[in-house]
Design a protein around this motif. Structure first.
Motif, PDB file in Angstrom:
ATOM      1  N   GLU A 163      -1.502 -42.122  -3.781  1.00 49.79           N
ATOM      2  CA  GLU A 163      -0.366 -42.393  -2.907  1.00 49.79           C
ATOM      3  C   GLU A 163       0.101 -43.843  -3.057  1.00 49.79           C
ATOM      4  O   GLU A 163       1.264 -44.159  -2.799  1.00 49.79           O
ATOM      5  CB  GLU A 163      -0.728 -42.102  -1.449  1.00 49.79           C
ATOM      6  N   ALA A 164      -0.795 -44.736  -3.475  1.00 45.35           N
ATOM      7  CA  ALA A 164      -0.457 -46.146  -3.685  1.00 45.35           C
ATOM      8  C   ALA A 164      -0.111 -46.443  -5.142  1.00 45.35           C
ATOM      9  O   ALA A 164       0.086 -47.600  -5.519  1.00 45.35           O
ATOM     10  CB  ALA A 164      -1.617 -47.043  -3.240  1.00 45.35           C
ATOM     11  N   GLY A 165      -0.055 -45.412  -5.979  1.00 44.82           N
ATOM     12  CA  GLY A 165       0.305 -45.606  -7.381  1.00 44.82           C
ATOM     13  C   GLY A 165      -0.828 -46.094  -8.256  1.00 44.82           C
ATOM     14  O   GLY A 165      -0.605 -46.579  -9.365  1.00 44.82           O
ATOM     15  N   SER A 166      -2.063 -45.953  -7.777  1.00 40.29           N
ATOM     16  CA  SER A 166      -3.238 -46.360  -8.554  1.00 40.29           C
ATOM     17  C   SER A 166      -3.921 -45.106  -9.102  1.00 40.29           C
ATOM     18  O   SER A 166      -3.962 -44.069  -8.438  1.00 40.29           O
ATOM     19  CB  SER A 166      -4.207 -47.148  -7.663  1.00 40.29           C
ATOM     20  N   ILE A 167      -4.458 -45.177 -10.298  1.00 39.18           N
ATOM     21  CA  ILE A 167      -5.027 -44.010 -10.981  1.00 39.18           C
ATOM     22  C   ILE A 167      -6.529 -43.913 -10.691  1.00 39.18           C
ATOM     23  O   ILE A 167      -7.271 -44.871 -10.949  1.00 39.18           O
ATOM     24  CB  ILE A 167      -4.806 -44.109 -12.505  1.00 39.18           C
ATOM     25  N   PRO A 168      -7.012 -42.789 -10.149  1.00 43.15           N
ATOM     26  CA  PRO A 168      -8.443 -42.650  -9.848  1.00 43.15           C
ATOM     27  C   PRO A 168      -9.293 -42.607 -11.121  1.00 43.15           C
ATOM     28  O   PRO A 168      -8.846 -42.138 -12.168  1.00 43.15           O
ATOM     29  CB  PRO A 168      -8.525 -41.306  -9.114  1.00 43.15           C
ATOM     30  N   VAL A 169     -10.524 -43.093 -10.999  1.00 45.64           N
ATOM     31  CA  VAL A 169     -11.493 -43.060 -12.094  1.00 45.64           C
ATOM     32  C   VAL A 169     -12.711 -42.272 -11.618  1.00 45.64           C
ATOM     33  O   VAL A 169     -13.344 -42.634 -10.621  1.00 45.64           O
ATOM     34  CB  VAL A 169     -11.924 -44.473 -12.529  1.00 45.64           C
ATOM     35  N   PHE A 170     -13.039 -41.190 -12.332  1.00 44.25           N
ATOM     36  CA  PHE A 170     -14.153 -40.322 -11.954  1.00 44.25           C
ATOM     37  C   PHE A 170     -15.289 -40.396 -12.974  1.00 44.25           C
ATOM     38  O   PHE A 170     -15.054 -40.637 -14.161  1.00 44.25           O
ATOM     39  CB  PHE A 170     -13.704 -38.859 -11.882  1.00 44.25           C
ATOM     40  N   LEU A 171     -16.490 -40.138 -12.486  1.00 41.52           N
ATOM     41  CA  LEU A 171     -17.628 -39.892 -13.361  1.00 41.52           C
ATOM     42  C   LEU A 171     -17.633 -38.397 -13.658  1.00 41.52           C
ATOM     43  O   LEU A 171     -17.510 -37.566 -12.753  1.00 41.52           O
ATOM     44  CB  LEU A 171     -18.931 -40.311 -12.669  1.00 41.52           C
ATOM     45  N   LYS A 172     -17.773 -38.041 -14.925  1.00 42.31           N
ATOM     46  CA  LYS A 172     -17.674 -36.640 -15.335  1.00 42.31           C
ATOM     47  C   LYS A 172     -18.624 -35.745 -14.552  1.00 42.31           C
ATOM     48  O   LYS A 172     -18.252 -34.633 -14.132  1.00 42.31           O
ATOM     49  CB  LYS A 172     -17.960 -36.522 -16.839  1.00 42.31           C
ATOM     50  N   ALA A 173     -19.843 -36.185 -14.329  1.00 42.83           N
ATOM     51  CA  ALA A 173     -20.836 -35.369 -13.620  1.00 42.83           C
ATOM     52  C   ALA A 173     -20.399 -35.072 -12.192  1.00 42.83           C
ATOM     53  O   ALA A 173     -20.761 -34.036 -11.627  1.00 42.83           O
ATOM     54  CB  ALA A 173     -22.184 -36.079 -13.611  1.00 42.83           C
ATOM     55  N   ASP A 174     -19.612 -35.968 -11.600  1.00 40.24           N
ATOM     56  CA  ASP A 174     -19.152 -35.754 -10.223  1.00 40.24           C
ATOM     57  C   ASP A 174     -18.152 -34.603 -10.127  1.00 40.24           C
ATOM     58  O   ASP A 174     -18.013 -33.981  -9.078  1.00 40.24           O
ATOM     59  CB  ASP A 174     -18.505 -37.034  -9.669  1.00 40.24           C
TER      60      ASP A 174
ATOM     61  N   PRO B  43      -4.132 -36.565 -15.046  1.00 39.03           N
ATOM     62  CA  PRO B  43      -4.085 -37.833 -15.795  1.00 39.03           C
ATOM     63  C   PRO B  43      -5.087 -38.878 -15.298  1.00 39.03           C
ATOM     64  O   PRO B  43      -5.093 -40.011 -15.784  1.00 39.03           O
ATOM     65  CB  PRO B  43      -2.647 -38.326 -15.556  1.00 39.03           C
ATOM     66  N   ALA B  44      -5.935 -38.521 -14.313  1.00 45.21           N
ATOM     67  CA  ALA B  44      -6.968 -39.452 -13.855  1.00 45.21           C
ATOM     68  C   ALA B  44      -7.894 -39.793 -15.021  1.00 45.21           C
ATOM     69  O   ALA B  44      -8.012 -39.039 -15.988  1.00 45.21           O
ATOM     70  CB  ALA B  44      -7.766 -38.831 -12.714  1.00 45.21           C
ATOM     71  N   LEU B  45      -8.560 -40.935 -14.927  1.00 42.68           N
ATOM     72  CA  LEU B  45      -9.492 -41.366 -15.973  1.00 42.68           C
ATOM     73  C   LEU B  45     -10.881 -40.804 -15.666  1.00 42.68           C
ATOM     74  O   LEU B  45     -11.392 -40.958 -14.550  1.00 42.68           O
ATOM     75  CB  LEU B  45      -9.546 -42.889 -16.042  1.00 42.68           C
ATOM     76  N   ILE B  46     -11.498 -40.148 -16.636  1.00 42.86           N
ATOM     77  CA  ILE B  46     -12.835 -39.570 -16.478  1.00 42.86           C
ATOM     78  C   ILE B  46     -13.758 -40.192 -17.518  1.00 42.86           C
ATOM     79  O   ILE B  46     -13.469 -40.151 -18.719  1.00 42.86           O
ATOM     80  CB  ILE B  46     -12.800 -38.042 -16.654  1.00 42.86           C
ATOM     81  N   VAL B  47     -14.862 -40.783 -17.062  1.00 41.03           N
ATOM     82  CA  VAL B  47     -15.819 -41.406 -17.983  1.00 41.03           C
ATOM     83  C   VAL B  47     -17.123 -40.617 -17.971  1.00 41.03           C
ATOM     84  O   VAL B  47     -17.512 -40.053 -16.945  1.00 41.03           O
ATOM     85  CB  VAL B  47     -16.090 -42.883 -17.606  1.00 41.03           C
TER      86      VAL B  47
ATOM     87  N   GLU C 188       2.960 -42.662 -14.070  1.00 43.24           N
ATOM     88  CA  GLU C 188       4.023 -41.727 -13.710  1.00 43.24           C
ATOM     89  C   GLU C 188       3.536 -40.278 -13.813  1.00 43.24           C
ATOM     90  O   GLU C 188       3.837 -39.444 -12.944  1.00 43.24           O
ATOM     91  CB  GLU C 188       5.239 -41.935 -14.604  1.00 43.24           C
ATOM     92  N   ARG C 189       2.768 -39.964 -14.860  1.00 45.45           N
ATOM     93  CA  ARG C 189       2.221 -38.606 -15.009  1.00 45.45           C
ATOM     94  C   ARG C 189       1.276 -38.274 -13.865  1.00 45.45           C
ATOM     95  O   ARG C 189       1.246 -37.139 -13.374  1.00 45.45           O
ATOM     96  CB  ARG C 189       1.484 -38.460 -16.348  1.00 45.45           C
ATOM     97  N   MET C 190       0.518 -39.284 -13.429  1.00 43.79           N
ATOM     98  CA  MET C 190      -0.415 -39.071 -12.330  1.00 43.79           C
ATOM     99  C   MET C 190       0.336 -38.688 -11.061  1.00 43.79           C
ATOM    100  O   MET C 190      -0.043 -37.746 -10.346  1.00 43.79           O
ATOM    101  CB  MET C 190      -1.225 -40.355 -12.097  1.00 43.79           C
ATOM    102  N   GLY C 191       1.410 -39.391 -10.780  1.00 48.35           N
ATOM    103  CA  GLY C 191       2.205 -39.090  -9.592  1.00 48.35           C
ATOM    104  C   GLY C 191       2.837 -37.719  -9.646  1.00 48.35           C
ATOM    105  O   GLY C 191       2.862 -36.982  -8.645  1.00 48.35           O
ATOM    106  N   MET C 192       3.331 -37.337 -10.818  1.00 46.44           N
ATOM    107  CA  MET C 192       3.960 -36.018 -10.971  1.00 46.44           C
ATOM    108  C   MET C 192       2.926 -34.902 -10.842  1.00 46.44           C
ATOM    109  O   MET C 192       3.180 -33.875 -10.211  1.00 46.44           O
ATOM    110  CB  MET C 192       4.670 -35.949 -12.329  1.00 46.44           C
TER     111      MET C 192
ATOM    112  N   TYR D 280       0.289 -30.606  -7.587  1.00 47.82           N
ATOM    113  CA  TYR D 280      -1.010 -30.155  -7.078  1.00 47.82           C
ATOM    114  C   TYR D 280      -0.962 -29.962  -5.563  1.00 47.82           C
ATOM    115  O   TYR D 280      -1.372 -28.915  -5.034  1.00 47.82           O
ATOM    116  CB  TYR D 280      -2.065 -31.193  -7.470  1.00 47.82           C
ATOM    117  N   MET D 281      -0.438 -30.953  -4.848  1.00 51.37           N
ATOM    118  CA  MET D 281      -0.372 -30.880  -3.397  1.00 51.37           C
ATOM    119  C   MET D 281       0.589 -29.791  -2.935  1.00 51.37           C
ATOM    120  O   MET D 281       0.353 -29.116  -1.927  1.00 51.37           O
ATOM    121  CB  MET D 281       0.017 -32.240  -2.827  1.00 51.37           C
TER     122      MET D 281
END
Length: 400
Positions: free
Chosen positions: A271-282, A301-305, A330-334, A339-340
């Motif tokens: 919602e603030a225009g920042s891209i979430p970063v996830f751990l793959k196992a999560d 488009p979130a980053l997964i490590v 921009e892709r993340m926002g779209m 999704y929502m």
């Protein structure tokens, strides 16, 4: 880049912390007062929230304390949001304390109530459980607040933004466009407490190890224990205002799993225009009752490590391509909006559909005897106690 508008309750900090009835109505009025000028023909859905036991609204009810369901809705419905006390099923008295003539949803926290009690009190309503981070609640609920592939439930509703941070975002950002990723100060932020998940301790060590020798500009605020009210003067943690300022100035936001991989931070970041970063196992949570709790985000488009040790090398590469950063933002926002909207449409479909025949039949009986009948372990326990009483009685007779 258009700001994903987030309207929340319009009240002062003093109103937010009061127990007055007027303030209680204000706290749940965002959905009640929502009107885009096109709502006259919409079906009214009544939502009954379990009453807060503290000075502030239940955090788990944030989705219903904001206008999120209306922003991403189809326009077919509007909401009447009320509060109810946690209830217990009374065989002798009908417990229903509402007069919802149309579709309704009764929401409870499993810690304080259960499905049978809720259905007994609201027999004509769909039911929802929140605060179930471990996915231990009954699978009978129509709607869940935490997703699990192991529990078949017709509809899942995400946490959304926490109402306090939503208020801060609206106050700071208003309806203005947020900054593109390429203009943001921090490569990423790491704002979390270590007490809710041991993997967060490993992440904190990784960040500390790179603090001195990595050129990336990052923001960190890592605490030992989780604090419920970060706006309290007694805590040194970031206030909701400062927290949202950081998210609005960060390209990425680390989202390590807490008690459950799903957390408010994920939604607050996007919602603030920042891209979430996830751990793959999560995303997988294999072997857990909350299995695949974030599987919906896997293709986002979130980053997964793969591991947190990959964080800095990956970030260094990504931050060197500002054009791609803006495109990814921009892709993340779209993706998020789509999704929502899908989730909200599924929820509306459920609420507008007729109740199943079994539930409709039960609703004619205000006492719902089947709900109050002991089953399973309770029945076995009663039978065992009965046998013990009979055995004690028999021994006394023999002695005499």
């Amino acid at each position: 880049l258009s700001f994903l508008g987030y309207a929340v309750l319009q009240f002062t900090e003093n109103d937010f912390d009061t127990r007055s009835e007027e303030a209680r109505l204000l706290r749940i009025s965002a959905l009640n007062n929502y009107d885009d000028g096109n709502m006259t023909a919409a079906t009214v859905i009544t939502v009954f929230l379990s009453k807060s036991k503290t000075k502030t609204p239940n955090r788990s009810h944030s989705l219903f304390c904001t206008d999120t369901l209306m922003r991403y809705g189809t326009g077919r419905v509007r909401y009447q949001v009320l509060e109810h006390k946690d209830v217990k099923c009374d065989k002798k008295q009908h417990n229903v304390d509402h007069d919802a003539s149309g579709p309704c949803l009764a929401v409870t926290r499993e810690k304080y109530n259960n499905y049978n009690n809720l259905k007994c009190a609201f027999p004509r309503c769909r039911t929802m459980v929140t605060n179930d981070e471990k996915c231990e609640a009954s699978g009978k609920f129509d709607v869940r607040g935490y997703y699990s592939a192991e529990i078949p439930s017709p509809v899942y509703l995400p946490l959304g933004m926490e109402h306090g941070t939503g208020l801060s975002l609206q106050k700071i950002q208003g309806q203005a466009d947020f900054a593109p990723a390429s203009d943001r100060q921090f490569a990423f932020n790491a704002i979390f407490s270590m007490s809710t998940n041991k993997d967060r301790v490993d992440l904190a060590k990784t960040i500390a190890r790179h603090a001195a020798d990595n050129p990336l500009r990052v923001f960190t605020d890592i605490s030992n224990k989780w604090t419920a009210n970060v706006n309290s003067p007694k805590t040194t943690q970031l206030s909701t205002d400062d927290y949202m300022e950081v998210l609005l100035d960060s390209v990425f936001t680390l989202a390590p799993a807490g008690g459950n991989p799903e957390c408010y931070r994920i939604f607050e970041a996007v919602e603030a225009g920042s891209i979430p970063v996830f751990l793959k196992a999560d995303l997988d949570m294999e072997g857990s009752r909350c299995a695949h709790s974030l599987q919906h985000w896997r293709n986002s488009p979130a980053l997964i490590v793969d591991m947190w040790d990959d964080l800095y090398p990956t970030m260094t590469v990504l931050m060197n391509n500002t054009t791609e950063l803006d495109a990814r933002q921009e892709r993340m926002g779209m993706w998020y909006e789509k999704y929502m909207r899908k989730i909200t449409a599924d929820f509306e479909d459920l609420m507008l559909a007729p109740l199943p025949t079994a539930d409709a039949t039960k609703s004619k009986d205000p006492i719902l005897p089947k709900v109050a009948t002991a089953t399973g372990d309770k029945r076995k326990k009663k039978e065992k106690m009965k046998r013990r009483r009979e055995e004690r009685k028999r021994r006394k007779e023999i002695q005499h």
